[in-house]
Design an enzyme around this catalytic site. Structure first.
Site, PDB file in Angstrom:
ATOM      1  CE  LYS A  47      45.744   6.094  51.700  1.00 26.81           C
ATOM      2  NZ  LYS A  47      45.216   7.470  51.762  1.00 26.81           N
ATOM      3  N   GLY A  48      42.778   0.480  49.141  1.00 28.91           N
ATOM      4  CA  GLY A  48      41.465  -0.065  48.838  1.00 28.91           C
ATOM      5  C   GLY A  48      41.212  -1.484  49.308  1.00 28.91           C
ATOM      6  CD  GLU A 103      44.350  -4.008  43.633  1.00 29.68           C
ATOM      7  OE1 GLU A 103      43.574  -3.445  44.427  1.00 29.68           O
ATOM      8  OE2 GLU A 103      45.197  -3.393  42.970  1.00 29.68           O
ATOM      9  CG  ASP A 104      40.135  -1.877  45.983  1.00 22.26           C
ATOM     10  OD1 ASP A 104      41.158  -2.192  45.354  1.00 22.26           O
ATOM     11  OD2 ASP A 104      39.801  -0.706  46.180  1.00 22.26           O
ATOM     12  CG  ASP A 107      38.558   1.185  36.652  1.00 17.97           C
ATOM     13  OD1 ASP A 107      38.167   0.989  35.494  1.00 17.97           O
ATOM     14  OD2 ASP A 107      38.241   2.198  37.291  1.00 17.97           O
ATOM     15  CE  LYS A 135      34.403   0.697  37.694  1.00 14.95           C
ATOM     16  NZ  LYS A 135      34.665   2.146  37.595  1.00 14.95           N
ATOM     17  CG  PHE A 162      33.407   6.937  40.425  1.00 13.47           C
ATOM     18  CD1 PHE A 162      33.270   7.168  41.784  1.00 13.47           C
ATOM     19  CD2 PHE A 162      34.671   6.961  39.863  1.00 13.47           C
ATOM     20  CE1 PHE A 162      34.373   7.447  42.574  1.00 13.47           C
ATOM     21  CE2 PHE A 162      35.780   7.243  40.647  1.00 13.47           C
ATOM     22  CZ  PHE A 162      35.635   7.482  42.007  1.00 13.47           C
ATOM     23  CB  VAL A 163      31.794   1.367  42.480  1.00 15.86           C
ATOM     24  CG1 VAL A 163      30.690   0.945  41.538  1.00 15.86           C
ATOM     25  CG2 VAL A 163      33.139   0.823  42.007  1.00 15.86           C
ATOM     26  NE  ARG A 175      40.663   5.144  51.077  1.00 13.59           N
ATOM     27  CZ  ARG A 175      41.204   4.911  49.878  1.00 13.59           C
ATOM     28  NH1 ARG A 175      40.907   3.810  49.232  1.00 13.59           N
ATOM     29  NH2 ARG A 175      42.031   5.776  49.329  1.00 13.59           N
TER      30      ARG A 175
END
Ligand code: PRP
Length: 192
Positions: A47-48, A103-104, A107, A135, A162-163, A175
């Site tokens: 969903k990001g 993509e958001d 990581d 990241k 952690f964002v 979100r």
């Protein structure tokens, strides 16, 4: 939703709304140049990627089609589980299409490595990736798991915090923030 609505769950604003929009306009200009004369299929990873897809698509002049895929690599915690599964597959046939995965965040890079292997097997004319955030671990590569996840368009390289916000959640919350912020430690490590 804004910073004040998070109370002390917000540690800091890392990238504000104006910075995000300005960077997306730059990326859109690059993508427009690279895909001049072609049609593009944007593949958003739910969903990001909802926010970045919506804003990036509107900043582009290139004709785009949008499709969505839902995969899951995280539970409701903060660490990658290492398990990627398809929750919802694409509607579109990728054969001979120019595909840009949106993509958001990249990581660990695990989701993207898996996704690239999966999508490239469907015969696209080209396959590239655009992510708002990346990241440090994403660039290390994953020996035995498909190698480094290749990302052509990166909005921001961020530290390993952690964002949340702008599509990114903690346990499905936050979100809808218009910015990217770091989450206060007490939220994901109660008692620390
Ligand atoms: C997030 C994000 C990426 C993935 C990146 O999705 O949207 O798809 O994690 O992590 P990785 O590089 O360590 O694999 P998530 O599985 O949390 O689902 P969501 O987008 O629905 O929040």
């Amino acid at each position: 939703m804004d910073a004040k609505d998070m109370g002390d769950d917000l540690a800091a604003v890392l990238i504000d709304a104006d910075q995000i929009q300005a960077r997306l306009r730059e990326l859109a200009a690059e993508i427009d140049r690279d895909y001049a004369g072609r049609e593009l299929l944007l593949v958003g990873v739910l969903k990001g990627a909802v926010m970045v897809m919506a804003d990036l698509a509107r900043a582009l002049h290139t004709t785009v089609e949008m499709d969505w895929m839902a995969v899951s690599s995280y539970g409701s915690g903060t660490r990658s589980s290492g398990v990627v599964r398809i929750i919802k597959d694409l509607d579109a046939d990728l054969t001979d299409r120019h595909v840009l995965v949106v993509e958001d965040i990249v990581d660990s890079g695990l989701t993207l490595s898996w996704l690239m292997r999966n999508l490239s097997s469907r015969g696209p004319a080209s396959l590239e990736v655009c992510t708002l955030l990346r990241k440090p671990d994403a660039q290390k590569g994953h020996p035995g798991k498909g190698g480094q996840a290749p990302v052509k368009y990166v909005g921001f390289d961020i530290p390993p915090e952690f964002v949340v916000g702008y599509g990114l959640d903690y346990a499905e919350k936050y979100r809808s923030l218009p910015f990217v912020g770091s989450l206060a430690r007490h939220v994901y490590r109660p008692g620390s």
